[in-house]
Write a protein that holds these residues in place. Structure first.
Motif, PDB file in Angstrom:
ATOM      1  N   TYR A  54       0.831  -1.203   0.000  1.00  0.00           N
ATOM      2  CA  TYR A  54       0.000   0.000   0.000  1.00  0.00           C
ATOM      3  C   TYR A  54       0.868   1.256   0.000  1.00  0.00           C
ATOM      4  N   ASN A  55       1.909   1.263   0.802  1.00  0.00           N
ATOM      5  CA  ASN A  55       2.819   2.412   0.823  1.00  0.00           C
ATOM      6  C   ASN A  55       3.442   2.649  -0.552  1.00  0.00           C
ATOM      7  N   MET A  56       3.868   1.563  -1.200  1.00  0.00           N
ATOM      8  CA  MET A  56       4.489   1.687  -2.518  1.00  0.00           C
ATOM      9  C   MET A  56       3.468   2.192  -3.546  1.00  0.00           C
ATOM     10  N   LEU A  57       2.269   1.700  -3.444  1.00  0.00           N
ATOM     11  CA  LEU A  57       1.198   2.161  -4.328  1.00  0.00           C
ATOM     12  C   LEU A  57       0.935   3.654  -4.105  1.00  0.00           C
ATOM     13  N   CYS A  58       0.892   4.071  -2.855  1.00  0.00           N
ATOM     14  CA  CYS A  58       0.675   5.487  -2.525  1.00  0.00           C
ATOM     15  C   CYS A  58       1.807   6.360  -3.056  1.00  0.00           C
ATOM     16  N   LEU A  59       3.036   5.906  -2.916  1.00  0.00           N
ATOM     17  CA  LEU A  59       4.172   6.684  -3.402  1.00  0.00           C
ATOM     18  C   LEU A  59       4.069   6.910  -4.909  1.00  0.00           C
ATOM     19  N   HIS A  60       3.781   5.858  -5.653  1.00  0.00           N
ATOM     20  CA  HIS A  60       3.680   5.998  -7.104  1.00  0.00           C
ATOM     21  C   HIS A  60       2.471   6.840  -7.512  1.00  0.00           C
ATOM     22  N   MET A  61       1.381   6.700  -6.785  1.00  0.00           N
ATOM     23  CA  MET A  61       0.218   7.532  -7.066  1.00  0.00           C
ATOM     24  C   MET A  61       0.547   8.994  -6.784  1.00  0.00           C
ATOM     25  N   TRP A  62       1.232   9.251  -5.696  1.00  0.00           N
ATOM     26  CA  TRP A  62       1.605  10.632  -5.365  1.00  0.00           C
ATOM     27  C   TRP A  62       2.500  11.218  -6.452  1.00  0.00           C
TER      28      TRP A  62
END
Length: 155
Positions: free
Chosen positions: A23-31
């Motif tokens: 989830y953190n990695m997904l959030c980073l790429h989305m950001w």
């Protein structure tokens, strides 16, 4: 969202392959993508909203796949608040009020100083990807033709 699922990301950045890290990695790429879309004015903001809604649908599917059936909305709200908190911290690094390494260390590694080297590596990756996205031509960005680098994995 495909890049955030890349197995080698977790190896390179010393992250366990579990829901929280994914989830953190997904959030980073989305950001990173949302940062780029912000520079495209009104059309970029409209596309950013659509992309964010797809992101939320993807997160909901992931939560369901983890077996969460009770209090689903509570979990989704908490995850959304985590995304906003991470985004705020990462945005502060863009304005110079914080450094990206510190924000990543806090959000990905629970401020565990023994993970400083991994956070430094993740910060270099993030900085490079932001620079590459900034150089991506507007028509490609607005057409959804975004690729994240994978040459980091060949180091």
């Amino acid at each position: 969202m495909q890049q955030a699922a890349h197995k080698q990301l977790y190896e390179v950045f010393k992250l366990e392959r579990k829901f929280a890290s994914e989830y953190n990695m997904l959030c980073l790429h989305m950001w990173m993508l949302l940062v780029r879309l912000r520079s495209e004015g009104k059309d970029g903001k409209a596309l950013a909203q659509m992309v964010y809604e797809l992101f939320q649908e993807n997160v909901e599917a992931r939560v369901r796949a983890e077996g969460v059936k009770v209090r689903l909305n509570k979990w989704l709200n908490e995850l959304e608040q985590m995304f906003y908190g991470m985004s705020f911290a990462f945005d502060k690094s863009l304005s110079g009020d914080d450094d990206i390494t510190g924000a990543l260390l806090r959000n990905f590694y629970n401020d565990d100083k023994s993970k400083q080297k991994a956070a430094d590596t993740l910060a270099r990756y993030t900085t490079r990807e932001l620079a590459c996205l900034a150089k991506t031509e507007s028509e490609h960005v607005m057409a959804g033709q975004i690729r994240f680098s994978d040459d980091l994995f060949n180091d």
